[in-house]
Design an enzyme around this catalytic site. Structure first.
Site, PDB file in Angstrom:
ATOM      1  N   MET A   1       0.857  -1.192   0.000  1.00 39.82           N
ATOM      2  CA  MET A   1       0.000   0.000   0.000  1.00 39.82           C
ATOM      3  C   MET A   1       0.894   1.243   0.000  1.00 39.82           C
ATOM      4  SD  MET A   1      -3.453  -0.924   2.046  1.00 39.82           S
ATOM      5  CE  MET A   1      -2.875  -0.692   3.700  1.00 39.82           C
TER       6      MET A   1
ATOM      7  N   HIS B   1       8.966   0.891   3.315  1.00 40.98           N
ATOM      8  CA  HIS B   1       9.947   0.932   4.413  1.00 40.98           C
ATOM      9  C   HIS B   1      10.888  -0.257   4.257  1.00 40.98           C
ATOM     10  CE1 HIS B   1       7.465  -2.232   6.061  1.00 40.98           C
ATOM     11  NE2 HIS B   1       6.408  -1.429   6.065  1.00 40.98           N
TER      12      HIS B   1
ATOM     13  N   GLY C   1      11.006  -3.100   5.563  1.00 40.80           N
ATOM     14  CA  GLY C   1      10.340  -4.402   5.402  1.00 40.80           C
ATOM     15  C   GLY C   1      10.043  -4.658   3.928  1.00 40.80           C
ATOM     16  N   HIS C   2       9.487  -3.631   3.250  1.00 42.69           N
ATOM     17  CA  HIS C   2       9.217  -3.772   1.809  1.00 42.69           C
ATOM     18  C   HIS C   2      10.526  -3.963   1.041  1.00 42.69           C
ATOM     19  CE1 HIS C   2       5.552  -1.211   2.919  1.00 42.69           C
ATOM     20  NE2 HIS C   2       5.049  -2.342   2.471  1.00 42.69           N
TER      21      HIS C   2
ATOM     22  N   GLN D   1      -3.018 -12.137   7.815  1.00 40.80           N
ATOM     23  CA  GLN D   1      -3.203 -11.843   6.383  1.00 40.80           C
ATOM     24  C   GLN D   1      -2.507 -12.899   5.531  1.00 40.80           C
ATOM     25  OE1 GLN D   1      -2.827  -7.827   4.444  1.00 40.80           O
ATOM     26  NE2 GLN D   1      -0.767  -8.496   3.955  1.00 40.80           N
TER      27      GLN D   1
ATOM     28  N   SER E   1       6.785  -0.826   9.859  1.00 40.11           N
ATOM     29  CA  SER E   1       5.404  -0.727   9.388  1.00 40.11           C
ATOM     30  C   SER E   1       5.197   0.685   8.859  1.00 40.11           C
ATOM     31  CB  SER E   1       4.453  -0.973  10.576  1.00 40.11           C
ATOM     32  OG  SER E   1       3.174  -0.443  10.304  1.00 40.11           O
ATOM     33  N   SER E   2       4.353   0.812   7.848  1.00 40.95           N
ATOM     34  CA  SER E   2       4.077   2.159   7.314  1.00 40.95           C
ATOM     35  C   SER E   2       3.453   3.025   8.405  1.00 40.95           C
ATOM     36  CB  SER E   2       3.134   2.060   6.122  1.00 40.95           C
ATOM     37  OG  SER E   2       3.712   1.230   5.144  1.00 40.95           O
TER      38      SER E   2
HETATM   39  O1  PAF Z   1      -0.211  -5.740   3.465  1.00 36.22           O
HETATM   40  C1  PAF Z   1      -0.613  -4.824   2.693  1.00 36.22           C
HETATM   41  O2  PAF Z   1       0.079  -3.859   2.403  1.00 36.22           O
HETATM   42  C2  PAF Z   1      -2.031  -4.904   2.137  1.00 36.22           C
HETATM   43  O3  PAF Z   1      -2.879  -5.528   3.050  1.00 36.22           O
HETATM   44  C3  PAF Z   1      -2.094  -5.594   0.768  1.00 36.22           C
HETATM   45  C4  PAF Z   1      -1.624  -7.030   0.856  1.00 36.22           C
HETATM   46  C5  PAF Z   1      -1.244  -4.828  -0.241  1.00 36.22           C
HETATM   47  C6  PAF Z   1      -3.542  -5.616   0.241  1.00 36.22           C
HETATM   48  O4  PAF Z   1      -4.064  -4.348   0.107  1.00 36.22           O
END
Ligand code: PAF
Length: 288
Positions: A28, A32, A34-35, A152, A184-185
């Protein structure tokens, strides 16, 4: 950067037709560390790596922080460029959810209604609808998710298996700041004081892990220790602390199989979650 779904699909198809495999890192935005670790891994393991950026309104409740959710597209694009991402799909809401088109809306089932699902009704229905759409737009791929959002990850894996989607789901370890706070964002929303105190989530989880390592098998003991740690933190309000079985995500009383401790806490400026896989007990040494 691509906005159009058909153009994104064509880019992924071109790469697959040329013989390479595709990786997708769904995000989304507000990228950061983590990404960054997910993108690096995806790039290392595949010929072609795409990142999607879409702040999905369907996974935010009416009283949640959709309006305040951090957004910085130029900064995100710069990160993707620096990391050598091949394609960024940043759809408009109309491209993501074309009006008049009935997109699949996978059911999260009972695990979607507990923990995060209980605190955020409808959240996982929104997540699965978005993730299904992202997978459909990308086509066959390996998709990378952080373990910080363990529930998730569990539900996405189950959706992929139940719907037989042509996607391999990879969970990647949580990246932490020096004090243990999970990247985390939402950390960007915390004040300096809140950020300092937010380390209580990781402290609570580490205490639970230590108890498990020491041989404690009663989940209630771990839950009480985690609740005590977070309860003793002035700016934190405990939402939940629990232990779940890793393979079913059901809460358990006895830690007699692979398990995970989870916590969620509200701070004045943001709600944070974290989790840790529990280690097995250290074998007793001779004579002990
Ligand atoms: O983890 C996230 O950033 C969101 O939940 C995702 C998987 C992109 C779905 O909108």
């Amino acid at each position: 950067m691509i906005r159009d779904a058909a153009e994104f699909r064509a880019a992924a198809d071109d790469r697959r037709e040329a013989g390479g495999t595709a990786a997708l890192v769904p995000t989304m935005g507000a990228l950061h560390e983590g990404h960054v670790s997910l993108i690096r891994r995806a790039r290392a393991e595949h010929a072609w790596c795409a990142v999607s950026i879409f702040v999905n309104p369907l996974q935010f409740g009416p009283d949640e922080d959709l309006g305040r959710y951090p957004r910085d597209e130029p900064a995100d694009l710069a990160v993707c460029e620096r990391l050598g991402v091949d394609a960024v799909w940043a759809p408009t809401a109309q491209e993501m959810y074309p009006p008049g088109v009935l997109l699949p809306s996978p059911e999260p089932g009972p695990i979607g209604d507990v923990l995060e699902g209980a605190s955020r009704p409808g959240h996982f229905r929104g997540v699965l609808k978005a993730v299904h759409r992202l997978f459909d737009a990308c086509g066959p791929c390996t998709a990378y998710f952080g373990e910080k959002d363990a529930q998730q990850l569990f539900l996405v894996r189950r959706m992929v298996s139940e719907e037989r989607l042509p996607v391999t789901v990879v969970g990647s370890p949580t990246v932490r700041e020096p004090g243990g706070l999970a990247c985390s964002s939402r950390n960007a929303q915390l004040s300096a004081k809140e950020r300092e105190q937010a380390a209580c989530l990781f402290l609570a989880l580490t205490e639970a892990a230590e108890l498990a390592r020491g041989g404690e098998r009663d989940a209630a003991v771990l839950v009480a220790a985690m609740a005590r740690e977070i309860g003793a933190t002035a700016l934190a309000h405990l939402d939940y602390a629990t232990v779940v079985a890793d393979d079913t995500f059901e809460e358990i009383r006895a830690i007699d199989r692979p398990a995970r401790a989870l916590v969620a806490a509200r701070f004045p400026s943001a709600r944070l979650i974290d989790n840790l896989r529990l280690p097995s007990a250290k074998p007793a040494t001779a004579g002990s």
